[in-house]
Motif scaffolding. Structure first.
Motif, PDB file in Angstrom:
ATOM      1  N   LEU A   1      43.142 -37.719  57.389  1.00 46.85           N
ATOM      2  CA  LEU A   1      42.497 -38.088  56.130  1.00 46.85           C
ATOM      3  C   LEU A   1      43.527 -38.288  55.016  1.00 46.85           C
ATOM      4  O   LEU A   1      43.356 -39.160  54.159  1.00 46.85           O
TER       5      LEU A   1
ATOM      6  N   LEU B   1      33.515 -38.966  53.443  1.00 47.31           N
ATOM      7  CA  LEU B   1      34.178 -38.176  54.480  1.00 47.31           C
ATOM      8  C   LEU B   1      34.948 -37.011  53.862  1.00 47.31           C
ATOM      9  O   LEU B   1      34.937 -35.898  54.392  1.00 47.31           O
TER      10      LEU B   1
ATOM     11  N   SER C   1      32.598 -34.217  52.705  1.00 43.48           N
ATOM     12  CA  SER C   1      32.152 -33.414  53.854  1.00 43.48           C
ATOM     13  C   SER C   1      33.278 -32.507  54.333  1.00 43.48           C
ATOM     14  O   SER C   1      33.065 -31.334  54.654  1.00 43.48           O
ATOM     15  N   TYR C   2      34.484 -33.057  54.377  1.00 43.10           N
ATOM     16  CA  TYR C   2      35.654 -32.295  54.806  1.00 43.10           C
ATOM     17  C   TYR C   2      35.883 -31.098  53.885  1.00 43.10           C
ATOM     18  O   TYR C   2      36.197 -29.992  54.344  1.00 43.10           O
TER      19      TYR C   2
ATOM     20  N   SER D   1      28.726 -43.031  58.413  1.00 40.06           N
ATOM     21  CA  SER D   1      29.331 -41.733  58.075  1.00 40.06           C
ATOM     22  C   SER D   1      29.162 -40.731  59.209  1.00 40.06           C
ATOM     23  O   SER D   1      30.079 -39.966  59.518  1.00 40.06           O
ATOM     24  N   GLN D   2      27.985 -40.738  59.812  1.00 42.18           N
ATOM     25  CA  GLN D   2      27.730 -39.815  60.919  1.00 42.18           C
ATOM     26  C   GLN D   2      28.679 -40.080  62.083  1.00 42.18           C
ATOM     27  O   GLN D   2      29.228 -39.136  62.678  1.00 42.18           O
TER      28      GLN D   2
ATOM     29  N   ARG E   1      42.782 -33.169  61.326  1.00 43.08           N
ATOM     30  CA  ARG E   1      41.830 -33.801  60.417  1.00 43.08           C
ATOM     31  C   ARG E   1      42.479 -34.024  59.054  1.00 43.08           C
ATOM     32  O   ARG E   1      42.362 -35.091  58.448  1.00 43.08           O
TER      33      ARG E   1
ATOM     34  N   GLN F   1      33.658 -28.361  54.833  1.00 42.81           N
ATOM     35  CA  GLN F   1      33.997 -27.821  56.151  1.00 42.81           C
ATOM     36  C   GLN F   1      35.208 -26.891  56.126  1.00 42.81           C
ATOM     37  O   GLN F   1      35.273 -25.930  56.890  1.00 42.81           O
TER      38      GLN F   1
ATOM     39  N   ILE G   1      35.959 -37.468  63.811  1.00 42.70           N
ATOM     40  CA  ILE G   1      36.959 -36.707  63.058  1.00 42.70           C
ATOM     41  C   ILE G   1      36.815 -35.212  63.299  1.00 42.70           C
ATOM     42  O   ILE G   1      37.808 -34.480  63.419  1.00 42.70           O
ATOM     43  N   ASN G   2      35.584 -34.740  63.412  1.00 45.15           N
ATOM     44  CA  ASN G   2      35.345 -33.305  63.569  1.00 45.15           C
ATOM     45  C   ASN G   2      35.779 -32.773  64.924  1.00 45.15           C
ATOM     46  O   ASN G   2      35.816 -31.562  65.133  1.00 45.15           O
TER      47      ASN G   2
ATOM     48  N   SER H   1      32.326 -39.121  61.095  1.00 47.04           N
ATOM     49  CA  SER H   1      32.463 -37.667  61.012  1.00 47.04           C
ATOM     50  C   SER H   1      32.459 -37.012  62.387  1.00 47.04           C
ATOM     51  O   SER H   1      33.210 -36.066  62.637  1.00 47.04           O
ATOM     52  N   SER H   2      31.605 -37.522  63.274  1.00 51.66           N
ATOM     53  CA  SER H   2      31.509 -36.918  64.598  1.00 51.66           C
ATOM     54  C   SER H   2      32.828 -37.009  65.355  1.00 51.66           C
ATOM     55  O   SER H   2      33.195 -36.101  66.106  1.00 51.66           O
TER      56      SER H   2
END
Length: 330
Positions: free
Chosen positions: A183, A205, A208-209, A164-165, A179, A212, A171-172, A168-169
């Motif tokens: 997604l 994901l 988290s999105y 996941s990390q 994004r 954000q 995608i961010n 995410s890194s």
């Protein structure tokens, strides 16, 4: 844990090496490379309880000779890594995530393929099968068998956090709009028009999105509220039709921008049988504006323009579309 930071890689050890062989490799490595790194890796691989974390984060079930060729491909990772399909699910997830983390300038169109591949690998992981594989390798290396499945489950969950990390890194690094589109495309591919369960990695994901983009959606919502008030004031003041149409078009554009950001959240919630409350609030606001403009000022064309927007924009939320279709004949 990344493959190239794994104690097996640091020492150049295989899952079939016994304790004596690992100690010899650690001693040799300390003379040729980072002594502290090698000395830290040794107890991780020689102590049965510590060893599990390294085994889970390695390439379990892959022949040691094949491991070397796989790791060499990480020196210059490329899109073709996705085509390697002969690995067990856990090993495949570890390998693909390691390759993905080293890719540069990946096109957003390819991003979805990597997300789906890693997420699908994770879905296929069986705790029982992983234990059997580790125990087969431990039998060769003379380490104690693993009997407690919960230990393996906990280590697999740690790897999921690592996946996941990494995802995410990457995608961010995209803009909010990119994004959202990436997604959305990913979810549409997984869920389609059904309510299929979303893979756990992708679901994480999206969650988290959602956190954000909360501020982005709130800002858009405030703009929509201000545009709504402005249009009502203009209609009440009898402003020209051309000026009114321009402000209505601006409102429609803001709603579309808001919905683009919200689409992944809408799809994710739909797959869980949940409602995206904010979508209903925005749709309700536009619907009420359309109804009020028609009922109070007989602005039929503008009213229909507003109502026609909603089924297109909120197509991912059928609970919104169906009631709107019923009142479009006002």
């Amino acid at each position: 844990m990344d493959l190239l930071k794994n104690p097996f890689h640091i020492l150049g050890a295989t899952t079939r090496d016994d304790k004596i062989r690992i100690m010899d490799l650690a001693e040799e490595g300390s003379l040729l490379s980072d002594e502290n790194e090698c000395m830290d890796a040794q107890p991780t691989l020689t102590r049965p309880q510590n060893r599990i974390s390294a085994e889970i984060a390695w390439l379990p079930g892959v022949d040691p000779e094949h491991v070397d060729s796989l790791l060499k491909q990480l020196d210059a990772p490329h899109q073709n890594l996705l085509n390697i399909t002969d690995l067990p699910p856990l090993a495949s997830a570890n390998f693909r995530t390691a390759g993905f983390s080293r890719l540069t300038n990946i096109a957003s169109a390819n991003l979805m393929e990597w997300i789906l591949a890693i997420a699908n690998d994770y879905e296929k992981i069986s705790t029982e099968e992983v234990r059997n594989t580790l125990n087969e390798e431990r039998e060769i290396s003379s380490f104690p068998q693993i009997t407690d499945l919960s230990v393996i489950t906990a280590e697999i969950q740690k790897q999921r956090h690592y996946y996941s990390q990494i995802l995410s890194s990457v995608i961010n690094n995209l803009s909010v709009t990119e994004r959202a589109r990436t997604l959305t495309l990913t979810l549409e591919t997984v869920i389609g028009n059904s309510n299929n369960r979303c893979p756990i990695l992708i679901d994480g994901l999206i969650q988290s999105y959602e956190v954000q983009v909360e501020n982005d959606l709130e800002k858009k919502q405030k703009i929509i509220e201000a545009q709504d008030e402005k249009i009502r004031a203009m209609v009440n003041a009898g402003n020209s039709e051309i000026s009114l149409q321009q402000h209505v078009d601006s409102l429609l554009q803001t709603v579309k921008e808001w919905d683009t950001i919200a689409q992944p959240i809408q799809l994710s919630k739909r797959s869980r049988g949940e409602r995206h409350t904010a979508s209903f609030e925005i749709a309700g606001q536009v619907r009420n504006l359309a109804v009020d403009i028609f009922n109070d000022y007989s602005k039929y064309e503008i009213s229909q323009k507003l109502l026609n927007l909603l089924p297109d924009v909120f197509a991912e939320v059928p609970e919104i579309v169906e009631p709107i279709e019923k009142i479009k004949g006002i």
